[in-house]
Design a protein around this motif. Structure first.
Motif, PDB file in Angstrom:
ATOM      1  N   GLU A 115       0.832  -1.209   0.000  1.00  0.00           N
ATOM      2  CA  GLU A 115       0.000   0.000   0.000  1.00  0.00           C
ATOM      3  C   GLU A 115       0.864   1.255   0.000  1.00  0.00           C
ATOM      4  O   GLU A 115       1.797   1.383   0.789  1.00  0.00           O
ATOM      5  N   ASN A 116       0.537   2.196  -0.890  1.00  0.00           N
ATOM      6  CA  ASN A 116       1.337   3.429  -0.971  1.00  0.00           C
ATOM      7  C   ASN A 116       0.992   4.435   0.126  1.00  0.00           C
ATOM      8  O   ASN A 116       1.632   5.470   0.245  1.00  0.00           O
ATOM      9  N   MET A 117      -0.034   4.140   0.912  1.00  0.00           N
ATOM     10  CA  MET A 117      -0.433   4.942   2.078  1.00  0.00           C
ATOM     11  C   MET A 117      -1.105   6.270   1.720  1.00  0.00           C
ATOM     12  O   MET A 117      -1.156   7.187   2.524  1.00  0.00           O
ATOM     13  N   LYS A 118      -1.662   6.347   0.501  1.00  0.00           N
ATOM     14  CA  LYS A 118      -2.500   7.497   0.158  1.00  0.00           C
ATOM     15  C   LYS A 118      -3.943   7.113   0.477  1.00  0.00           C
ATOM     16  O   LYS A 118      -4.779   6.945  -0.412  1.00  0.00           O
ATOM     17  N   ALA A 124      -8.670   8.637  -3.812  1.00  0.00           N
ATOM     18  CA  ALA A 124      -9.390   7.604  -4.565  1.00  0.00           C
ATOM     19  C   ALA A 124      -8.432   6.846  -5.476  1.00  0.00           C
ATOM     20  O   ALA A 124      -8.755   5.768  -5.965  1.00  0.00           O
ATOM     21  N   ALA A 125      -7.242   7.437  -5.713  1.00  0.00           N
ATOM     22  CA  ALA A 125      -6.252   6.804  -6.572  1.00  0.00           C
ATOM     23  C   ALA A 125      -5.211   6.031  -5.765  1.00  0.00           C
ATOM     24  O   ALA A 125      -4.129   5.738  -6.252  1.00  0.00           O
ATOM     25  N   GLY A 126      -5.531   5.690  -4.513  1.00  0.00           N
ATOM     26  CA  GLY A 126      -4.635   4.890  -3.691  1.00  0.00           C
ATOM     27  C   GLY A 126      -4.625   3.438  -4.128  1.00  0.00           C
ATOM     28  O   GLY A 126      -5.474   2.986  -4.898  1.00  0.00           O
ATOM     29  N   SER A 127      -3.664   2.678  -3.619  1.00  0.00           N
ATOM     30  CA  SER A 127      -3.443   1.298  -4.073  1.00  0.00           C
ATOM     31  C   SER A 127      -4.666   0.398  -3.932  1.00  0.00           C
ATOM     32  O   SER A 127      -5.154  -0.181  -4.899  1.00  0.00           O
ATOM     33  N   GLY A 128      -5.160   0.260  -2.684  1.00  0.00           N
ATOM     34  CA  GLY A 128      -6.272  -0.646  -2.422  1.00  0.00           C
ATOM     35  C   GLY A 128      -7.544  -0.252  -3.146  1.00  0.00           C
ATOM     36  O   GLY A 128      -8.233  -1.090  -3.734  1.00  0.00           O
ATOM     37  N   ARG A 129      -7.867   1.034  -3.126  1.00  0.00           N
ATOM     38  CA  ARG A 129      -9.090   1.500  -3.783  1.00  0.00           C
ATOM     39  C   ARG A 129      -9.033   1.301  -5.293  1.00  0.00           C
ATOM     40  O   ARG A 129     -10.050   1.092  -5.943  1.00  0.00           O
ATOM     41  N   MET A 130      -7.841   1.401  -5.851  1.00  0.00           N
ATOM     42  CA  MET A 130      -7.681   1.232  -7.287  1.00  0.00           C
ATOM     43  C   MET A 130      -8.050  -0.183  -7.719  1.00  0.00           C
ATOM     44  O   MET A 130      -8.721  -0.391  -8.732  1.00  0.00           O
ATOM     45  N   ALA A 153      -2.401  -5.683   2.356  1.00  0.00           N
ATOM     46  CA  ALA A 153      -2.634  -4.711   3.428  1.00  0.00           C
ATOM     47  C   ALA A 153      -1.350  -4.113   3.987  1.00  0.00           C
ATOM     48  O   ALA A 153      -1.379  -3.097   4.682  1.00  0.00           O
ATOM     49  N   GLY A 154      -0.218  -4.726   3.684  1.00  0.00           N
ATOM     50  CA  GLY A 154       1.051  -4.223   4.201  1.00  0.00           C
ATOM     51  C   GLY A 154       1.522  -2.979   3.472  1.00  0.00           C
ATOM     52  O   GLY A 154       1.071  -2.684   2.367  1.00  0.00           O
ATOM     53  N   PRO A 155       2.444  -2.233   4.068  1.00  0.00           N
ATOM     54  CA  PRO A 155       2.941  -1.005   3.452  1.00  0.00           C
ATOM     55  C   PRO A 155       3.848  -1.284   2.258  1.00  0.00           C
ATOM     56  O   PRO A 155       4.388  -2.379   2.108  1.00  0.00           O
ATOM     57  N   LEU A 156       4.026  -0.294   1.428  1.00  0.00           N
ATOM     58  CA  LEU A 156       4.863  -0.420   0.237  1.00  0.00           C
ATOM     59  C   LEU A 156       6.311  -0.743   0.587  1.00  0.00           C
ATOM     60  O   LEU A 156       6.971  -1.521  -0.108  1.00  0.00           O
ATOM     61  N   TYR A 157       6.808  -0.153   1.674  1.00  0.00           N
ATOM     62  CA  TYR A 157       8.192  -0.387   2.083  1.00  0.00           C
ATOM     63  C   TYR A 157       8.259  -0.863   3.528  1.00  0.00           C
ATOM     64  O   TYR A 157       7.582  -0.324   4.408  1.00  0.00           O
ATOM     65  N   VAL A 165      20.304  -4.332  -4.736  1.00  0.00           N
ATOM     66  CA  VAL A 165      21.093  -4.992  -3.689  1.00  0.00           C
ATOM     67  C   VAL A 165      20.390  -4.938  -2.344  1.00  0.00           C
ATOM     68  O   VAL A 165      20.458  -5.879  -1.551  1.00  0.00           O
ATOM     69  N   ASN A 166      19.679  -3.849  -2.085  1.00  0.00           N
ATOM     70  CA  ASN A 166      19.026  -3.685  -0.778  1.00  0.00           C
ATOM     71  C   ASN A 166      17.598  -3.165  -0.997  1.00  0.00           C
ATOM     72  O   ASN A 166      17.284  -2.018  -0.686  1.00  0.00           O
ATOM     73  N   ASP A 167      16.763  -4.025  -1.537  1.00  0.00           N
ATOM     74  CA  ASP A 167      15.398  -3.655  -1.912  1.00  0.00           C
ATOM     75  C   ASP A 167      14.467  -3.798  -0.714  1.00  0.00           C
ATOM     76  O   ASP A 167      14.294  -4.891  -0.169  1.00  0.00           O
ATOM     77  N   LYS A 168      13.843  -2.706  -0.312  1.00  0.00           N
ATOM     78  CA  LYS A 168      12.943  -2.699   0.848  1.00  0.00           C
ATOM     79  C   LYS A 168      11.474  -2.793   0.451  1.00  0.00           C
ATOM     80  O   LYS A 168      10.585  -2.668   1.291  1.00  0.00           O
ATOM     81  N   THR A 169      11.196  -2.999  -0.830  1.00  0.00           N
ATOM     82  CA  THR A 169       9.816  -3.034  -1.307  1.00  0.00           C
ATOM     83  C   THR A 169       9.108  -4.300  -0.850  1.00  0.00           C
ATOM     84  O   THR A 169       9.650  -5.405  -0.974  1.00  0.00           O
ATOM     85  N   PHE A 170       7.898  -4.144  -0.334  1.00  0.00           N
ATOM     86  CA  PHE A 170       7.108  -5.282   0.143  1.00  0.00           C
ATOM     87  C   PHE A 170       6.200  -5.751  -0.996  1.00  0.00           C
ATOM     88  O   PHE A 170       5.290  -5.042  -1.419  1.00  0.00           O
ATOM     89  N   GLY A 171       6.491  -6.931  -1.496  1.00  0.00           N
ATOM     90  CA  GLY A 171       5.693  -7.465  -2.592  1.00  0.00           C
ATOM     91  C   GLY A 171       6.532  -8.298  -3.530  1.00  0.00           C
ATOM     92  O   GLY A 171       7.556  -8.872  -3.139  1.00  0.00           O
TER      93      GLY A 171
END
Length: 321
Positions: free
Chosen positions: A146-149, A153-159, A175-179, A259-265
């Motif tokens: 989730e990008n936390m916007k 209406a253009a947030g991740s979950g709503r989209m 449901a988890g955060p983007l990072y 090398v150090n990717d913190k992205t959740f997904g």
């Protein structure tokens, strides 16, 4: 001569069309209001068009610049490049990209089962331009957190929910955060029951569609902006040309945080193996970001207009057109 039943039917589909196209009610909202299935609503909307109650007009043809497309294919070795001719009417310039992207993506959805998408105002507008359909066994999902916007209406979950409503389809959110900065927590969370189903779906995605982002898309969200150096350790932000799949990349299309990717997904290697990855932009300020995506072959399908294409060539040092 039309009977009373005919007239009543025409009034019904007119009311449905008015609520959908003008009042912007979703299929779910219309279903509750009229006590009809979403399948019937989609059928009635099609009937409204065929009966001439709705006229969908395109004020300017979405003509393509095939010469420029061929040049881009030669320069960047990408087959599915679509460059729309600029409209003489400035107010229609952005709408042409939106309308073409919606039509192209829907044609790809017809042959897909699991579709991943990102967020953003342009993605929202493309989904808004989708023609309502009913397609069984179709799932829309996030592929990164989730990008936390939450207020947008253009947030991740709503989209994801919005596009699923267009098809009366299933959707799954992450449901988890983007990072997530802590490496151990990030990897363990993927195995939790709350995320396991979504994560397993991401590995079966047939199609991704998204917009092209820049570093400002991260800087506009306080939680990420305040922790940029932690989320993207050792990344020189002056070298960031664009953001795609939640990751920063340079003008050569090289991701800067592999090398150090913190992205959740879903990881980058898996994302780049997805058969169709579609992106579009109608912003002249994203030419450098699009150039990086082209050079790095980060996408399989790109939709832009002539003015953006010319800016990309200028960024690339090619002024032959």
């Amino acid at each position: 001569m039309k009977t009373n039943d005919d007239l009543n039917y025409l009034r019904k589909i007119t009311d449905l069309a008015h609520d959908y196209y003008l009042n912007k009610l979703s299929l779910g909202e219309i279903s509750k209001k009229y006590h009809l299935s979403r399948y019937l609503i989609a059928k009635y909307l099609d009937d409204a068009i065929s009966q001439g109650l709705i006229k969908i007009t395109i004020n300017a043809p979405q003509e393509r610049n095939f010469e420029l497309e061929n040049k881009f294919r030669q320069l960047f070795a990408i087959e599915n490049i679509f460059i729309l001719k600029d409209s003489e009417n400035p107010s229609l310039k952005n709408e042409n990209v939106i309308a073409f992207a919606a039509k192209h993506i829907q044609s790809l959805i017809n042959d897909s089962q699991i579709i991943g998408l990102a967020w953003g105002d342009t993605v929202y507008r493309v989904i808004d331009a989708f023609t309502p359909k009913v397609k069984e066994n179709l799932v829309f999902t996030q592929f990164i957190g989730e990008n936390m916007k939450y207020k947008s209406a253009a947030g991740s979950g709503r989209m994801v929910e919005k596009v699923a409503a267009k098809y009366d389809a299933h959707f799954v959110t992450i449901a988890g955060p983007l990072y997530i900065v802590n490496n151990q927590i990030r990897e363990l969370l993927k195995k939790e029951p709350a995320f396991d189903h979504a994560m397993s779906l991401t590995k079966k995605i047939d199609l991704i569609f998204c917009g092209i982002g820049t570093l400002s898309s991260i800087e506009s969200i306080p939680a990420w902006n305040e922790s940029k150096s932690i989320i993207f350790p050792n990344v020189d932000f002056e070298n960031v040309a664009g953001m795609l799949y939640g990751r920063p990349y340079n003008s050569d299309g090289q991701f800067l945080n592999i090398v150090n990717d913190k992205t959740f997904g879903l990881d980058i290697k898996s994302i780049l193996q997805i058969p169709r990855r579609v992106a579009f932009t109608n912003s002249k300020f994203k030419a450098r970001a699009m150039l990086g995506a082209l050079r790095g072959k980060l996408l399989t399908d790109i939709i832009i207009d002539e003015s953006i294409a010319q800016r990309i060539l200028m960024e690339a040092g090619d002024n032959t057109l």
